[in-house]
Design a protein around this motif. Structure first.
Motif, PDB file in Angstrom:
ATOM      1  N   TYR A  17       0.788  -1.240   0.000  1.00  0.00           N
ATOM      2  CA  TYR A  17       0.000   0.000   0.000  1.00  0.00           C
ATOM      3  C   TYR A  17       0.823   1.296   0.000  1.00  0.00           C
ATOM      4  O   TYR A  17       0.416   2.284  -0.588  1.00  0.00           O
ATOM      5  CB  TYR A  17      -0.970   0.005   1.199  1.00  0.00           C
ATOM      6  CG  TYR A  17      -2.041  -1.037   1.048  1.00  0.00           C
ATOM      7  CD1 TYR A  17      -3.157  -0.781   0.255  1.00  0.00           C
ATOM      8  CD2 TYR A  17      -1.919  -2.292   1.636  1.00  0.00           C
ATOM      9  CE1 TYR A  17      -4.139  -1.744   0.079  1.00  0.00           C
ATOM     10  CE2 TYR A  17      -2.894  -3.267   1.464  1.00  0.00           C
ATOM     11  CZ  TYR A  17      -4.007  -2.985   0.685  1.00  0.00           C
ATOM     12  OH  TYR A  17      -4.968  -3.940   0.496  1.00  0.00           O
ATOM     13  N   LEU A  18       1.939   1.286   0.700  1.00  0.00           N
ATOM     14  CA  LEU A  18       2.614   2.579   0.895  1.00  0.00           C
ATOM     15  C   LEU A  18       3.074   3.250  -0.395  1.00  0.00           C
ATOM     16  O   LEU A  18       2.888   4.470  -0.547  1.00  0.00           O
ATOM     17  CB  LEU A  18       3.774   2.438   1.882  1.00  0.00           C
ATOM     18  CG  LEU A  18       3.345   2.229   3.343  1.00  0.00           C
ATOM     19  CD1 LEU A  18       4.553   2.301   4.275  1.00  0.00           C
ATOM     20  CD2 LEU A  18       2.312   3.267   3.766  1.00  0.00           C
ATOM     21  N   PRO A  19       3.683   2.520  -1.330  1.00  0.00           N
ATOM     22  CA  PRO A  19       4.178   3.249  -2.518  1.00  0.00           C
ATOM     23  C   PRO A  19       3.077   4.026  -3.225  1.00  0.00           C
ATOM     24  O   PRO A  19       3.266   5.183  -3.606  1.00  0.00           O
ATOM     25  CB  PRO A  19       4.736   2.127  -3.398  1.00  0.00           C
ATOM     26  CG  PRO A  19       5.108   1.043  -2.424  1.00  0.00           C
ATOM     27  CD  PRO A  19       4.058   1.089  -1.353  1.00  0.00           C
ATOM     28  N   ARG A  20       1.914   3.411  -3.344  1.00  0.00           N
ATOM     29  CA  ARG A  20       0.889   4.111  -4.116  1.00  0.00           C
ATOM     30  C   ARG A  20       0.118   5.137  -3.278  1.00  0.00           C
ATOM     31  O   ARG A  20      -0.542   6.009  -3.827  1.00  0.00           O
ATOM     32  CB  ARG A  20      -0.029   3.084  -4.752  1.00  0.00           C
ATOM     33  CG  ARG A  20       0.830   2.282  -5.775  1.00  0.00           C
ATOM     34  CD  ARG A  20       0.047   1.811  -6.910  1.00  0.00           C
ATOM     35  NE  ARG A  20      -0.342   0.431  -6.690  1.00  0.00           N
ATOM     36  CZ  ARG A  20      -1.084  -0.249  -7.552  1.00  0.00           C
ATOM     37  NH1 ARG A  20      -1.555   0.317  -8.649  1.00  0.00           N
ATOM     38  NH2 ARG A  20      -1.387  -1.493  -7.313  1.00  0.00           N
ATOM     39  N   MET A  21       0.218   5.015  -1.971  1.00  0.00           N
ATOM     40  CA  MET A  21      -0.354   6.080  -1.127  1.00  0.00           C
ATOM     41  C   MET A  21       0.598   7.274  -1.074  1.00  0.00           C
ATOM     42  O   MET A  21       0.179   8.430  -1.107  1.00  0.00           O
ATOM     43  CB  MET A  21      -0.630   5.555   0.285  1.00  0.00           C
ATOM     44  CG  MET A  21      -1.734   4.493   0.312  1.00  0.00           C
ATOM     45  SD  MET A  21      -2.029   3.849   1.984  1.00  0.00           S
ATOM     46  CE  MET A  21      -2.970   5.222   2.690  1.00  0.00           C
ATOM     47  N   ILE A  22       1.875   6.968  -0.992  1.00  0.00           N
ATOM     48  CA  ILE A  22       2.852   8.062  -0.926  1.00  0.00           C
ATOM     49  C   ILE A  22       2.884   8.833  -2.241  1.00  0.00           C
ATOM     50  O   ILE A  22       2.995  10.072  -2.246  1.00  0.00           O
ATOM     51  CB  ILE A  22       4.240   7.509  -0.540  1.00  0.00           C
ATOM     52  CG1 ILE A  22       4.230   7.164   0.961  1.00  0.00           C
ATOM     53  CG2 ILE A  22       5.347   8.496  -0.878  1.00  0.00           C
ATOM     54  CD1 ILE A  22       5.474   6.472   1.459  1.00  0.00           C
ATOM     55  N   SER A  23       2.737   8.142  -3.338  1.00  0.00           N
ATOM     56  CA  SER A  23       2.697   8.852  -4.630  1.00  0.00           C
ATOM     57  C   SER A  23       1.412   9.665  -4.750  1.00  0.00           C
ATOM     58  O   SER A  23       1.334  10.591  -5.550  1.00  0.00           O
ATOM     59  CB  SER A  23       2.766   7.851  -5.773  1.00  0.00           C
ATOM     60  OG  SER A  23       1.531   7.136  -5.864  1.00  0.00           O
ATOM     61  N   GLY A  24       0.395   9.282  -3.958  1.00  0.00           N
ATOM     62  CA  GLY A  24      -0.888   9.965  -4.040  1.00  0.00           C
ATOM     63  C   GLY A  24      -1.860   9.283  -4.985  1.00  0.00           C
ATOM     64  O   GLY A  24      -3.018   9.689  -5.102  1.00  0.00           O
ATOM     65  N   GLU A  25      -1.392   8.245  -5.672  1.00  0.00           N
ATOM     66  CA  GLU A  25      -2.289   7.534  -6.595  1.00  0.00           C
ATOM     67  C   GLU A  25      -3.495   7.005  -5.814  1.00  0.00           C
ATOM     68  O   GLU A  25      -4.624   7.033  -6.311  1.00  0.00           O
ATOM     69  CB  GLU A  25      -1.503   6.386  -7.231  1.00  0.00           C
ATOM     70  CG  GLU A  25      -2.278   5.642  -8.295  1.00  0.00           C
ATOM     71  CD  GLU A  25      -1.519   4.404  -8.790  1.00  0.00           C
ATOM     72  OE1 GLU A  25      -0.296   4.293  -8.511  1.00  0.00           O
ATOM     73  OE2 GLU A  25      -2.150   3.544  -9.433  1.00  0.00           O
ATOM     74  N   TRP A  26      -3.225   6.482  -4.619  1.00  0.00           N
ATOM     75  CA  TRP A  26      -4.298   6.067  -3.723  1.00  0.00           C
ATOM     76  C   TRP A  26      -4.357   7.044  -2.544  1.00  0.00           C
ATOM     77  O   TRP A  26      -3.328   7.533  -2.087  1.00  0.00           O
ATOM     78  CB  TRP A  26      -4.053   4.652  -3.175  1.00  0.00           C
ATOM     79  CG  TRP A  26      -4.038   3.583  -4.245  1.00  0.00           C
ATOM     80  CD1 TRP A  26      -4.382   3.721  -5.548  1.00  0.00           C
ATOM     81  CD2 TRP A  26      -3.634   2.214  -4.070  1.00  0.00           C
ATOM     82  NE1 TRP A  26      -4.228   2.528  -6.221  1.00  0.00           N
ATOM     83  CE2 TRP A  26      -3.775   1.582  -5.323  1.00  0.00           C
ATOM     84  CE3 TRP A  26      -3.186   1.463  -2.975  1.00  0.00           C
ATOM     85  CZ2 TRP A  26      -3.473   0.233  -5.515  1.00  0.00           C
ATOM     86  CZ3 TRP A  26      -2.894   0.130  -3.166  1.00  0.00           C
ATOM     87  CH2 TRP A  26      -3.036  -0.487  -4.431  1.00  0.00           C
ATOM     88  N   THR A  27      -5.578   7.252  -2.064  1.00  0.00           N
ATOM     89  CA  THR A  27      -5.721   8.167  -0.921  1.00  0.00           C
ATOM     90  C   THR A  27      -6.083   7.388   0.341  1.00  0.00           C
ATOM     91  O   THR A  27      -6.462   6.213   0.269  1.00  0.00           O
ATOM     92  CB  THR A  27      -6.809   9.227  -1.189  1.00  0.00           C
ATOM     93  OG1 THR A  27      -8.062   8.568  -1.315  1.00  0.00           O
ATOM     94  CG2 THR A  27      -6.509  10.028  -2.445  1.00  0.00           C
ATOM     95  N   GLY A  28      -5.991   8.068   1.467  1.00  0.00           N
ATOM     96  CA  GLY A  28      -6.287   7.428   2.745  1.00  0.00           C
ATOM     97  C   GLY A  28      -7.469   8.094   3.446  1.00  0.00           C
ATOM     98  O   GLY A  28      -7.801   9.251   3.174  1.00  0.00           O
ATOM     99  N   ALA A  29      -8.093   7.349   4.334  1.00  0.00           N
ATOM    100  CA  ALA A  29      -9.192   7.896   5.149  1.00  0.00           C
ATOM    101  C   ALA A  29      -9.115   7.276   6.537  1.00  0.00           C
ATOM    102  O   ALA A  29      -8.690   6.136   6.693  1.00  0.00           O
ATOM    103  CB  ALA A  29     -10.539   7.591   4.505  1.00  0.00           C
ATOM    104  N   MET A  30      -9.497   8.058   7.533  1.00  0.00           N
ATOM    105  CA  MET A  30      -9.480   7.579   8.923  1.00  0.00           C
ATOM    106  C   MET A  30     -10.908   7.343   9.380  1.00  0.00           C
ATOM    107  O   MET A  30     -11.682   8.293   9.515  1.00  0.00           O
ATOM    108  CB  MET A  30      -8.868   8.650   9.823  1.00  0.00           C
ATOM    109  CG  MET A  30      -7.404   8.927   9.547  1.00  0.00           C
ATOM    110  SD  MET A  30      -6.842  10.458  10.377  1.00  0.00           S
ATOM    111  CE  MET A  30      -6.930   9.957  12.092  1.00  0.00           C
ATOM    112  N   ALA A  31     -11.236   6.087   9.666  1.00  0.00           N
ATOM    113  CA  ALA A  31     -12.613   5.768  10.048  1.00  0.00           C
ATOM    114  C   ALA A  31     -12.659   5.454  11.541  1.00  0.00           C
ATOM    115  O   ALA A  31     -12.532   4.299  11.951  1.00  0.00           O
ATOM    116  CB  ALA A  31     -13.147   4.614   9.211  1.00  0.00           C
ATOM    117  N   LEU A  32     -12.838   6.511  12.327  1.00  0.00           N
ATOM    118  CA  LEU A  32     -12.821   6.364  13.779  1.00  0.00           C
ATOM    119  C   LEU A  32     -14.220   6.531  14.366  1.00  0.00           C
ATOM    120  O   LEU A  32     -14.724   5.670  15.076  1.00  0.00           O
ATOM    121  CB  LEU A  32     -11.929   7.431  14.421  1.00  0.00           C
ATOM    122  CG  LEU A  32     -10.431   7.411  14.238  1.00  0.00           C
ATOM    123  CD1 LEU A  32     -10.003   7.779  12.845  1.00  0.00           C
ATOM    124  CD2 LEU A  32      -9.786   8.353  15.236  1.00  0.00           C
TER     125      LEU A  32
END
Lengths: 589, 589
Positions: free
Chosen positions: A150-165
């Motif tokens: 996951y990290l390479p494509r999240m760091i590039s921004g191709e994939w985004t993240g969300a916090m579900a708390l």
């Protein structure tokens, strides 16, 4: 409206002359090539992107908002293209770890880019800010497999993240959450539950959305000690890295909000969504806090960025708007910037923004030291400062940012209330920064209840000693003496008040009653220290223009004379104790 | 959301026990029949209307907003019916002059009704508030013919009023306005120009809309001394009182605003609209100020009303929302009203609202005395107090109301940012009250530049002496001593600071730099005086419940301990002088 001007000159001054950034970079492995010149040229490019691409989308994005149709989120016109351009230009990975494809630039640059993103488009900036928070949590707590995947494509921004708390009955008190995770026997889990307020929960930028979800394992202890963290992607990822089928999650609805309309804040339903543990079972809150600390600094900088932008617009308007006569009555109509009350509003916003940026940079430098310095003692010392200042940056920057947005709107008079002028959007957008990522009240409790007592109270003492030593180091122009003395006096009162709070620390009513006032006091003194530092460095500088010297000197004087005195009232309120707050029965309040 | 509860108990306490309203009424010709019991029963009915009819329209009205189609304004669903019901029940004419069909009830009742209107539906309340302002101007400055023709139906509410002052380049500085009035030879004038921000400029309630328009006569002097006031109706009125043809005015557009969406704020085009002079040529500003002073008190009460409502909702929510553990750690989750920081936010809002209501009532009593008392000396004394307090009520009530709305929203955490909960609407709606009818900065200048120097400074001295005498009159419970001493000390500092400002009055930079801080200081001391008064009267009361006694006592202690200390910072800021505010060149600010 005047266009946003990226504060590159001030950044150059801060890095090059106020903080000796270049010397620090040389001392940090991996950053040896970074210096003020490089930073300025990178940030100049970043600022251009913000001013030219993101700011023009800000008002239209607010008007159009996001839509949910047939389960799919549509962001406002232009946002998806802008996001892809942002990623293509490499901005998403600015401070990302090089081993996963990031550029490995220091936090200092990141925080300054974040400020400009926030100044020009808070809704947009959240996508990338949250992704970095998720990256942080995965990098620190995830398995190697998760990291690689996951990290390479999240760091590039191709994939985004969300916090579900958050859940509807579990906000500040995450111990109450009820979402469940059932083991599927292959190391994965099926997530079930409904989360609310999920920023960037979905979008139409393409790629994937990586949710970090808090949920309970079967038979987990109740409360906060039974919460685990899971990574759950919108699309399952095949072995070869391609996107597979849709995971069992859906957007239930979009929240209707006061502001940040261009940000799809989702109600998320997890109906057996497959996820993987991040960190250890039942220790999810721990892993989440890694993410939340980074996010808290980011949110503080959001407040700073909005204040900066709102103040810029108000100054430009006040120079052009002609109303009323000069104070001596001789000329009229005059630009309203000549009126004392208008000037006071403008100077207030400016003195918050400049000192906030300085404290943001200083804190980010401590983060870089904590992460990279070869000396463990230095790393620990810096990490302590970061821990201490995280709640201060989050709460004070957003409170001051909101205040600045309101004052800047006020400068516009009736026009400030009209949507087309854009000032009221700053107020609506800024308001969320005081609420999310832990309300500012929670930040204050964190400062007083957790951070002050660290190292048996030596952490705040160390910070105060550092400020004091620097404040009274020789030098600085004589015109600064009054301001310097005022800050020194306030610092002495802060130190004494801190000892008072440490001594009564056993009574949580006292701490809770005083926390938000104390945090404000702490922030004002810290800003005062930085104002003296900035004005002193400007005066001594061989490069600074006469204008910069005058500006920093007078703003330091203004801050010390007009804003620092707020500490007097805060102190008296704190010293009055908790009784008047706690005495009244809840049912007759 | 909890339903709004009209503050009838507090009103009864204020009128019956704090201010000796009944004795005053007996002394005022025409009011002899009015007493606390009557007032309470009238206001109970009024409160019911507000709670049952107006509050349910508040959120939907905000969402739907107003529309302009083919030149006609449509207000949100339910507003026209509610307005007609309001008029039919006689609420519009509550305090109107009996000679024109009004009920002639005192201002005290009007201000309390206005508060409840503002608590439940700010947009709606504006229609009736503006009409009363227009009535005031016509009654004081209009010809008998105009009065006979327009006042009865405006006082009944059948026709509404609008104030057409602002132009895009003439806001605070009305001297810059360019609208023209050309004599038509028959005593009427043709009005030409465009006005912006015209609240209640048009609507779909039926009847007529009576515009009071500022414009220049041919060859009028430039500046404020060349402005005249005109009455211009939407429909010309026939001799028999029936509505004739449409006058030459039209709604150019509706303003898009941050809040008060259910209020049609119009851009008005006057294209030869026929109008008649109100008052003397070139003395229009004078006539307009009659209207504006009444409006300023009304707007202050709007801020009060929003704060009251927002605080009520926050208290109700804080009682029900369960998050976190009790301060001793023993119980959880507990209602968040147990958390000190939440309590502090609630108590802050409550102490502003109760003291604000008390000051509103006190000021309205002075207005009633000024209008009706048989003794000229009493009338003049009271009129002085009204003049002094008008800017304080306008600015401080709206600043505190906004602060309360923000704090109350904060109590809701993330839910506060969600539109459905209604808390963010209070913040958006409250924001306008700090801006319109003269920004709060303008109010502060009015206080410092015009009101303090009245009677050579004896006006404020007289007011301070009155507060001091009452504060240190014998009696009151011992638990109140600390609060009383704190208020007395702050009052002494205020009096000294006032002398300081009077002494440097020639330097407008000093006054302007200090004005808004000074106004806040003034308001806090005045609120403190009223807190001591309320708590003292409650303690001594034979009727007050134990709950009320406790509530008022602890709120007085809270106010003195936690809010009054703000005066320390304000004073230090003011005493630092204007130099840091005025020093910086406008082009490098």
């Amino acid at each position: 409206m005047a266009a946003y001007i990226p504060p590159i000159d001030d950044i150059t001054f801060l890095l090059g002359e106020v903080f000796d950034f270049d010397a620090l970079m040389v001392a940090l492995p991996g950053c040896e090539e970074v210096n003020t010149g490089l930073a300025a040229s990178i940030l100049e490019e970043g600022g251009k992107f913000c001013a030219e691409v993101l700011e023009p989308l800000n008002r239209p994005g607010d008007e159009e908002g996001c839509r949910l149709e047939k389960g799919a989120v549509t962001t406002p016109k232009g946002f998806a293209d802008a996001y892809r351009a942002f990623v293509a230009a490499g901005w998403a990975g600015l401070s990302g770890a090089p081993e996963f494809g990031g550029q490995g630039l220091p936090r200092v640059l990141q925080i300054l880019l974040d400020e400009m993103l926030s100044s020009t488009n808070l809704s947009f900036g959240l996508f990338t800010g949250l992704t970095r928070g998720a990256v942080e949590a995965i990098a620190h707590h995830g398995s190697d497999q998760l990291k690689q995947k996951y990290l390479p494509r999240m760091i590039s921004g191709e994939w985004t993240g969300a916090m579900a708390l958050t859940e509807s009955s579990a906000g500040t008190d995450l111990g109450l959450l009820t979402s469940r995770a059932e083991p599927l026997g292959d190391g994965s889990f099926a997530l079930k539950g409904t989360k609310i307020f999920i920023s960037s929960g979905d979008h139409d930028f393409g790629g994937n959305v990586i949710h970090l979800v808090l949920a309970r394992l079967p038979n987990a202890p109740t409360g906060v000690k039974g919460i685990s963290l899971f990574l759950s992607p919108k699309f399952l990822v095949n072995q070869n890295g391609s996107l597979g089928e849709r995971n069992g999650m859906s957007v239930g609805s979009l929240e209707h909000k006061m502001g940040i309309h261009a940000q799809p804040t989702c109600v998320m339903n997890y109906d057996g969504a497959i996820g993987w543990l991040v960190g250890e079972p039942d220790r999810g809150l721990n892993a989440m806090f890694t993410m939340m600390n980074a996010e808290r600094l980011f949110v503080g900088v959001q407040g700073l960025g909005i204040g900066e932008a709102a103040n810029q617009k108000a100054v430009a308007y006040a120079r052009e708007r002609l109303q009323g006569r000069s104070t001596d009555g001789a000329r009229g109509p005059v630009p309203i910037i000549e009126h004392p009350d208008v000037r006071k509003m403008l100077l207030t916003g400016r003195s918050f923004a400049d000192a906030g940026r300085a404290l943001g940079v200083w804190t980010a430098m401590q983060m870089d030291i904590a992460a990279l310095h070869p000396d463990e003692g230095e790393r620990n010392k810096a990490a302590g400062f970061v821990a201490l200042l995280t709640p201060v940056v989050k709460a004070a920057f957003t409170d001051f940012g909101f205040e600045t947005a309101v004052l800047s709107q006020q400068v516009f008079g009736g026009h400030g209330y009209i949507r087309e002028w854009g000032m009221e959007q700053y107020v609506r957008d800024a308001r969320i920064t005081q609420i999310y990522e832990g309300t500012n009240g929670v930040q204050a409790m964190d400062l007083v209840g957790r951070k002050l007592p660290m190292e048996d109270g030596d952490l705040p003492r160390r910070f105060f000693a550092m400020m004091r030593a620097e404040l009274f180091a020789a030098g600085g122009p004589a015109e600064l003496d009054t301001a310097k003395a005022a800050v020194g006096e306030a610092l002495a009162r802060l130190a004494k008040l801190t000892e008072h709070l440490l001594a009564i620390g056993e009574d949580p009513s006292e701490g809770g009653s005083s926390a938000s006032d104390y945090l404000c006091f702490f922030a004002l003194v810290t800003f005062g220290w930085l104002w003296v530092r900035m004005a002193g460095k400007a005066a001594a500088s061989a490069h600074a223009t006469a204008e910069l010297k005058q500006r920093k000197l007078i703003l330091a004087q203004f801050f010390a004379a007009r804003l620092l005195p707020r500490t007097l009232g805060l102190e008296a309120a704190i010293r009055s104790g908790a009784s008047a707050i706690m005495a009244l029965d809840a049912d007759i309040l």
